[in-house]
Design a protein around this motif. Structure first.
Motif, PDB file in Angstrom:
ATOM      1  N   ILE A   1       0.860  -1.179   0.000  1.00 21.00           N
ATOM      2  CA  ILE A   1       0.000   0.000   0.000  1.00 21.00           C
ATOM      3  C   ILE A   1       0.896   1.229   0.000  1.00 21.00           C
ATOM      4  N   THR A   2       0.652   2.113  -0.971  1.00 22.03           N
ATOM      5  CA  THR A   2       1.491   3.301  -1.094  1.00 22.03           C
ATOM      6  C   THR A   2       0.824   4.562  -0.558  1.00 22.03           C
ATOM      7  N   ASP A   3      -0.485   4.526  -0.381  1.00 20.66           N
ATOM      8  CA  ASP A   3      -1.192   5.659   0.223  1.00 20.66           C
ATOM      9  C   ASP A   3      -2.530   5.160   0.756  1.00 20.66           C
ATOM     10  N   VAL A   4      -2.915   5.680   1.908  1.00 22.88           N
ATOM     11  CA  VAL A   4      -4.124   5.200   2.574  1.00 22.88           C
ATOM     12  C   VAL A   4      -5.259   6.208   2.464  1.00 22.88           C
ATOM     13  N   PHE A   5      -6.460   5.746   2.771  1.00 21.48           N
ATOM     14  CA  PHE A   5      -7.651   6.584   2.823  1.00 21.48           C
ATOM     15  C   PHE A   5      -7.521   7.534   4.001  1.00 21.48           C
ATOM     16  N   GLY A   6      -7.930   8.777   3.810  1.00 21.50           N
ATOM     17  CA  GLY A   6      -7.962   9.711   4.924  1.00 21.50           C
ATOM     18  C   GLY A   6      -7.430  11.086   4.586  1.00 21.50           C
ATOM     19  N   TYR A   7      -7.338  11.916   5.602  1.00 24.01           N
ATOM     20  CA  TYR A   7      -6.902  13.298   5.440  1.00 24.01           C
ATOM     21  C   TYR A   7      -5.397  13.377   5.228  1.00 24.01           C
ATOM     22  N   ARG A   8      -4.973  14.229   4.300  1.00 26.72           N
ATOM     23  CA  ARG A   8      -3.547  14.467   4.033  1.00 26.72           C
ATOM     24  C   ARG A   8      -3.197  15.856   4.557  1.00 26.72           C
ATOM     25  N   PRO A   9      -2.600  15.934   5.734  1.00 26.92           N
ATOM     26  CA  PRO A   9      -2.308  17.247   6.315  1.00 26.92           C
ATOM     27  C   PRO A   9      -1.391  18.101   5.421  1.00 26.92           C
ATOM     28  N   ARG A  10      -0.425  17.481   4.786  1.00 22.59           N
ATOM     29  CA  ARG A  10       0.530  18.220   3.954  1.00 22.59           C
ATOM     30  C   ARG A  10      -0.168  18.909   2.786  1.00 22.59           C
ATOM     31  N   ARG A  11      -1.152  18.241   2.202  1.00 26.52           N
ATOM     32  CA  ARG A  11      -1.880  18.815   1.066  1.00 26.52           C
ATOM     33  C   ARG A  11      -3.186  19.488   1.483  1.00 26.52           C
ATOM     34  N   ARG A  12      -3.534  19.347   2.760  1.00 26.26           N
ATOM     35  CA  ARG A  12      -4.754  19.924   3.325  1.00 26.26           C
ATOM     36  C   ARG A  12      -6.001  19.481   2.581  1.00 26.26           C
ATOM     37  N   ARG A  13      -6.069  18.197   2.288  1.00 26.78           N
ATOM     38  CA  ARG A  13      -7.258  17.642   1.635  1.00 26.78           C
ATOM     39  C   ARG A  13      -7.358  16.154   1.937  1.00 26.78           C
ATOM     40  N   ALA A  14      -8.524  15.607   1.660  1.00 29.72           N
ATOM     41  CA  ALA A  14      -8.761  14.187   1.904  1.00 29.72           C
ATOM     42  C   ALA A  14      -8.326  13.356   0.700  1.00 29.72           C
ATOM     43  N   HIS A  15      -7.915  12.136   0.969  1.00 32.11           N
ATOM     44  CA  HIS A  15      -7.617  11.151  -0.074  1.00 32.11           C
ATOM     45  C   HIS A  15      -8.691  10.087   0.068  1.00 32.11           C
ATOM     46  N   TYR A  16      -9.509   9.942  -0.971  1.00 29.87           N
ATOM     47  CA  TYR A  16     -10.700   9.100  -0.867  1.00 29.87           C
ATOM     48  C   TYR A  16     -10.497   7.682  -1.380  1.00 29.87           C
ATOM     49  N   GLY A  17      -9.267   7.214  -1.405  1.00 30.69           N
ATOM     50  CA  GLY A  17      -9.030   5.865  -1.896  1.00 30.69           C
ATOM     51  C   GLY A  17      -7.879   5.191  -1.180  1.00 30.69           C
TER      52      GLY A  17
END
Length: 88
Positions: free
Chosen positions: A1-17
């Motif tokens: 897994i290279t990225d998880v579901f949830g909020y990305r503080p660095r980009r200040r947005r959610a990752h929906y996958g």
């Protein structure tokens, strides 16, 4: 897994996958039974991608593909090959 579901503080947005590491040419298989709803290209974001709608109404998006193995309105079963991995 290279990225998880949830909020990305660095980009200040959610990752929906959930991003899973694959290599170019790896066989991508359907996670669940369903019908191919979209087969498209997006310049920013997913690149070549598929959307499969499942009988329960949920949809799965498969992005960053190099080749499609199915078409729109095709019925797929869990485990069926649907595309090849890419790096778009």
């Amino acid at each position: 897994i290279t990225d998880v579901f949830g909020y990305r503080p660095r980009r200040r947005r959610a990752h929906y996958g959930l991003d899973i590491k694959v290599y170019v040419g790896d066989t991508i298989r359907a996670a669940f039974d369903g019908k191919v709803r979209i087969k498209n290209f997006e310049r920013r974001g997913y690149g070549y991608y598929l959307v499969i709608r499942h009988p329960n109404g949920l949809e799965t998006v498969y992005g960053h593909l190099s080749k499609f193995l199915v078409g729109v309105n095709d019925i797929v079963r869990a485990g069926d090959p649907i595309a090849l991995g890419g790096n778009t």
